[in-house]
Design an enzyme around this catalytic site. Structure first.
Site, PDB file in Angstrom:
ATOM      1  N   SER A 434       0.728  -1.194   0.058  1.00  0.00           N
ATOM      2  CA  SER A 434      -0.093  -0.084   0.096  1.00  0.00           C
ATOM      3  C   SER A 434       0.784   1.356  -0.001  1.00  0.00           C
ATOM      4  O   SER A 434       2.101   1.248   0.486  1.00  0.00           O
ATOM      5  CB  SER A 434      -0.973  -0.169   1.241  1.00  0.00           C
ATOM      6  OG  SER A 434      -1.944   0.945   1.188  1.00  0.00           O
ATOM      7  N   PRO A 435       0.454   2.350  -0.543  1.00  0.00           N
ATOM      8  CA  PRO A 435       1.159   3.559  -0.624  1.00  0.00           C
ATOM      9  C   PRO A 435       1.460   4.094   0.770  1.00  0.00           C
ATOM     10  O   PRO A 435       0.442   4.041   1.675  1.00  0.00           O
ATOM     11  CB  PRO A 435      -0.010   4.740  -1.207  1.00  0.00           C
ATOM     12  CG  PRO A 435      -0.575   3.884  -2.096  1.00  0.00           C
ATOM     13  CD  PRO A 435      -1.040   2.618  -1.281  1.00  0.00           C
ATOM     14  N   GLN A 513       1.259   6.563  -7.309  1.00  0.00           N
ATOM     15  CA  GLN A 513       0.103   7.474  -6.745  1.00  0.00           C
ATOM     16  C   GLN A 513       0.248   8.960  -6.947  1.00  0.00           C
ATOM     17  O   GLN A 513       1.014   9.325  -6.275  1.00  0.00           O
ATOM     18  CB  GLN A 513      -0.394   7.043  -5.351  1.00  0.00           C
ATOM     19  CG  GLN A 513      -1.822   7.428  -4.752  1.00  0.00           C
ATOM     20  CD  GLN A 513      -1.823   7.296  -3.346  1.00  0.00           C
ATOM     21  OE1 GLN A 513      -1.497   7.823  -2.540  1.00  0.00           O
ATOM     22  NE2 GLN A 513      -2.975   6.531  -2.950  1.00  0.00           N
ATOM     23  N   TYR A 594      -7.369  14.795   0.895  1.00  0.00           N
ATOM     24  CA  TYR A 594      -6.437  15.819   0.044  1.00  0.00           C
ATOM     25  C   TYR A 594      -7.412  16.348  -0.989  1.00  0.00           C
ATOM     26  O   TYR A 594      -8.646  16.363  -1.234  1.00  0.00           O
ATOM     27  CB  TYR A 594      -5.470  14.853  -0.689  1.00  0.00           C
ATOM     28  CG  TYR A 594      -4.527  14.413   0.385  1.00  0.00           C
ATOM     29  CD1 TYR A 594      -3.739  15.175   1.377  1.00  0.00           C
ATOM     30  CD2 TYR A 594      -4.601  12.916   0.574  1.00  0.00           C
ATOM     31  CE1 TYR A 594      -3.048  14.593   2.317  1.00  0.00           C
ATOM     32  CE2 TYR A 594      -3.720  12.344   1.805  1.00  0.00           C
ATOM     33  CZ  TYR A 594      -2.971  13.185   2.669  1.00  0.00           C
ATOM     34  OH  TYR A 594      -2.244  12.909   3.683  1.00  0.00           O
ATOM     35  N   ARG A 642      -8.063   5.810  -5.593  1.00  0.00           N
ATOM     36  CA  ARG A 642      -8.363   5.545  -4.240  1.00  0.00           C
ATOM     37  C   ARG A 642      -9.380   6.555  -3.782  1.00  0.00           C
ATOM     38  O   ARG A 642      -9.153   7.632  -3.902  1.00  0.00           O
ATOM     39  CB  ARG A 642      -7.285   5.840  -3.768  1.00  0.00           C
ATOM     40  CG  ARG A 642      -7.251   5.732  -2.031  1.00  0.00           C
ATOM     41  CD  ARG A 642      -6.008   5.565  -0.971  1.00  0.00           C
ATOM     42  NE  ARG A 642      -5.439   4.078  -1.172  1.00  0.00           N
ATOM     43  CZ  ARG A 642      -4.732   3.555  -0.002  1.00  0.00           C
ATOM     44  NH1 ARG A 642      -4.265   4.446   0.909  1.00  0.00           N
ATOM     45  NH2 ARG A 642      -4.307   2.343  -0.340  1.00  0.00           N
ATOM     46  N   ARG A 736       1.297  -1.761   6.992  1.00  0.00           N
ATOM     47  CA  ARG A 736       2.157  -1.754   8.360  1.00  0.00           C
ATOM     48  C   ARG A 736       2.819  -3.096   8.243  1.00  0.00           C
ATOM     49  O   ARG A 736       3.988  -3.194   8.790  1.00  0.00           O
ATOM     50  CB  ARG A 736       1.257  -1.728   9.734  1.00  0.00           C
ATOM     51  CG  ARG A 736       1.084  -0.308   9.962  1.00  0.00           C
ATOM     52  CD  ARG A 736       0.252  -0.033  11.164  1.00  0.00           C
ATOM     53  NE  ARG A 736      -0.025   1.334  11.528  1.00  0.00           N
ATOM     54  CZ  ARG A 736      -1.075   2.045  10.979  1.00  0.00           C
ATOM     55  NH1 ARG A 736      -1.859   1.558  10.366  1.00  0.00           N
ATOM     56  NH2 ARG A 736      -0.977   3.557  11.545  1.00  0.00           N
TER      57      ARG A 736
END
Length: 795
Positions: A434-435, A513, A594, A642, A736
């Site tokens: 994942s980013p 991304q 964002y 996303r 993680r």
């Protein structure tokens, strides 16, 4: 048990010796009896009373129950081996009485569209609810509990004045809880299905789920045996189906007959019977506090969990065990009640999360009806996320193998190592790194850190490695350490990284991304103060509306039409550089508050022009950006988007809107939707838990008909296998776990004994493809057993 020190009221607790629960045959001795009142004579209340008397026979324990001894709702009760183990340890007498009446079975039958699938190895034990109450009544009488049946309890405040302890086990409609509502602060959440408890005078040979697709909608039967000649039958359906079928106009007898007719095949044409059965809506009860002074909540008064995971009586009995143990172990009542809540609350919260996942699965049952038959069965069995692919393999390998074959897994290949195609890109497995923002670029240029960070994870076996959010302009950065693609130098630096991935980790794809920080920019590096403004050198922010992200934070400028065009062209230019840098996939970041996410959420978009208002307007600019990027992004390379599928805040993006957002991007050419949630507003209240964001991906996948990437607390390879095989997602993105172990995917393959094309070890690392050997810790096994030797003949 405990002393009166710390207890606000109570005439009886004048000083007691501390007891232990390690030996239930040696109860604590106290100089004065504890006086306990228990409101409610259900299993939880009765078992609490029995345990209190068993721990200290001289205690005075009174149970108030307003109904008759055999006046109970429902029919059968299911208890797990874990719960039974606790009962056996605490009170063998009760355990032996229960065991004599248990009906045990291993199988679950799932009947859907005239096809039955059976999964074994599940180990259930059940008995009649009336029988359970009889056993507990007898045990309480034997121990000297004062049972006051057909007796309304005095008001709780009166009991609190005259007793040392008041246990409110008065059920989901607890009058005690309501009397102190301002203290316990309950939250009651109603749900969307109606259900009714019935019984059949024969024993099912398995736990049975049967789906009926009627002209009015989908209905389901949950059935299980509780005696050699009787079964519980629960019929459940959505509220609108219940009304359309006319159940709202039928009495108890008519409803019972109608249910028997609908599920005649499951019942073999036999009738159903009722017992004060009424259609009801399940309510989840959560309390912010469980005790007040010397009053404590227990069982359904404190919490509820949906019957589809069989947890109500189980939780109440486990509450009783924990409460009695804490009372024995702690020197004061206040400490005991605090310890009880501290011990039970996380267990209950976990159960409630599983129950919520299960009940919502059944609420949305029609979403899965078109799944292949075995996948549908697997999906149902794993709906709560407590039963997993690995659990089922241990219980019934044959069933799990059949599901995998239907899914298309090659022999000896776990679901997570099956390939998946997006446009011209074939991913060798279902794992995505994942980013993750690293905040380690200089002037937007990725350096050696990014090469090592992304390169290590590319070597680690994941099919797709994503960059952090790469910003399309200097003003669009979150922090000064954010990477960019707004200069040629940045593009060249990214090319160095993609070349390494393609050369050193063949078969691994790398994606970029693209995003713009919007109102969440100009902040410090995460470890210096997440979302905190820079101490100096701040740059101006832009957003859909002039709303700061944090109270007192920088107010962004509302973007004008000309500025919108500029931002769109920044995305287009960055996408062109990304293509030249050799990325295999591009993801447009429209999540987490964002810039583009700010347009989508009604909480952050207050515009009155064509780019605000209803969802169609809020989608307009993100879609314009997507189209601009798609124009310059090579046709054969996939694009994903996303989104935050919920803002976790009142008035924010709804789950229904998230489906529409996904449909809109798919219609414009998105190849998959990366489904995240939240981080849009500071006042969010996420419902954290294992795989907690997955239901949003699941819904979008089935309702929008677009491939999805699931994210959010997916931490084990078992989770990935389960989610993919159940059809809840196509890909799983993990963050993680990949920080903890860059080779997470390869290690997952090794731990599952998989060595195939879905997990290719780099030649340099091949020697490490098996777990390292460790020292032996097992003792020698007996090799010889001698029989018939008498005293003195043992050698």
């Amino acid at each position: 048990m405990f002393s009166s020190q710390g207890s606000p009221v109570g005439p009886g607790a004048r000083g007691t010796a501390r007891a232990t629960t390690t030996n239930p045959h040696s109860p604590a001795k106290t100089s004065h009896p504890l006086q306990a009142a228990i409101i409610g004579g259900g299993p939880g209340g009765l078992y609490t009373a029995a345990l209190l008397k068993r721990l200290a026979p001289h205690h005075e324990v009174t149970v108030y129950e307003r109904t008759a001894p055999d006046d109970t709702f429902g029919f059968g009760v299911v208890l797990s081996d874990e719960t039974l183990g606790g009962i056996e340890h605490a009170d063998p007498t009760v355990y032996e009485a229960l065991k004599a009446h248990f009906v045990r079975w291993d199988d679950i039958d799932i009947v859907h569209r005239n096809t039955r699938h059976t999964s074994g190895g599940h180990r259930f034990a059940a008995l009649g609810r009336r029988r359970l109450l009889e056993i507990l009544h007898d045990r309480c009488r034997d121990l000297g509990v004062d049972l006051r049946l057909r007796t309304e309890a005095p008001p709780p405040d009166e009991l609190a004045r005259t007793h040392d302890l008041v246990v409110a086990a008065d059920g989901v409609h607890s009058a005690t809880r309501e009397a102190y509502r301002d203290v316990f602060r309950p939250h009651l959440t109603p749900h969307r299905c109606r259900y009714i408890w019935l019984a059949a005078d024969f024993a099912f040979d398995a736990f049975r789920f049967e789906i009926a697709e009627t002209e009015h909608g989908v209905m389901q039967l949950h059935g299980y045996p509780y005696a050699p000649d009787a079964s519980t039958v629960i019929v459940e359906m959505r509220e609108e189906v219940w009304r359309a079928a006319g159940f709202d106009e039928l009495d108890e007898t008519e409803s019972t007959a109608r249910c028997a007719k609908i599920f005649a095949d499951a019942l073999g044409g036999r009738p159903l019977r009722s017992n004060k059965s009424a259609w009801t809506t399940f309510r989840t009860v959560v309390n912010e506090r469980w005790s007040h002074g010397n009053i404590v909540l227990l069982g359904d008064a404190a919490h509820t969990a949906h019957f589809s995971i069989g947890s109500g009586t189980k939780l109440a009995v486990e509450d009783a065990l924990a409460l009695a143990a804490c009372l024995a172990e702690r020197p004061t009542l206040q400490e005991a009640l605090s310890a009880y809540e501290e011990e039970r609350r996380p267990v209950v919260a976990s159960t409630q999360r599983a129950a919520k996942a299960s009940l919502e699965w059944f609420e949305d049952l029609d979403r899965y009806l078109a799944q292949p038959p075995r996948q549908f069965a697997f999906n149902l069995l794993t709906r709560s996320r407590r039963v997993t692919h690995e659990n089922l393999r241990l219980r019934d390998a044959g069933f799990t193998d059949s599901v995998e074959r239907e899914f298309g897994c090659p022999p000896h290949t776990p679901p997570m190592f099956t390939p998946f195609r997006l446009r011209g890109l074939t991913l060798r497995n279902r794992v995505v790194v994942s980013p993750m923002d690293m905040y380690s670029a200089t002037d937007g240029v990725p350096g050696d850190f990014h090469l090592v960070h992304l390169g290590a994870r590319a070597l680690g076996g994941a099919a797709l490695v994503m960059t952090e959010m790469v910003c399309v302009s200097a003003e669009g950065r979150i922090t000064p350490g954010c990477a960019g693609l707004y200069t040629g130098r940045q593009g060249e630096a990214w090319r160095r990284i993609t070349d390494f991935v393609h050369d050193s980790a063949p078969g691994t794809a790398i994606g970029v991304q693209l995003g713009h920080s919007g109102r969440k920019g100009s902040t410090r590096l995460m470890w210096e103060g997440m979302d905190e403004p820079l101490p100096e050198g701040n740059w101006p922010l832009v957003a859909p509306s002039p709303l700061p992200y944090r109270p007192g934070g920088q107010i962004p400028r509302e973007l004008t039409r000309a500025q919108l065009t500029d931002v769109r062209e920044q995305f287009r230019a960055a996408a062109g550089r990304a293509a030249g840098a050799g990325f295999d996939l591009l993801e447009l970041h429209c999540a987490h508050g964002y810039l583009l996410s700010g347009f989508l959420s009604p909480l952050t978009n207050r515009r009155t022009d064509a780019y605000g208002g209803p969802l169609e307007g809020r989608l307009r600019f993100p879609l314009e950006v997507f189209d601009a990027v798609r124009e310059v992004w090579p046709d054969e390379r996939p694009m994903t988007v996303r989104i935050s599928a919920t803002d976790w805040a009142e008035g924010g993006t709804s789950a229904e809107e998230a489906v529409e957002i996904a449909r809109a991007f798919a219609a414009h050419g998105a190849d998959a939707i990366d489904v995240s949630t939240g981080q849009v507003v500071t006042g969010e209240r996420p419902e954290f838990g294992r795989s907690y964001q997955t239901p949003y991906a699941d819904r979008i996948r089935h309702e929008a008909g677009v491939p999805v990437i699931a994210v959010g607390a997916i931490s084990s390879w078992d989770d990935v296998n389960s989610l993919v095989l159940a059809g809840r997602t196509d890909l799983c993105a993990l963050a993680r776990p990949h920080l903890y172990d860059p080779h997470w995917t390869l290690h997952a393959a090794a731990e599952q004994g998989y060595d195939g094309p879905g997990a290719a070890w780099p030649a340099q690392y091949r020697a490490g493809s098996r777990p390292p050997r460790t020292g032996r810790t097992d003792a020698p096994k007996p090799r010889l057993t001698l029989h018939g030797l008498g005293p003195g003949q043992d050698g």
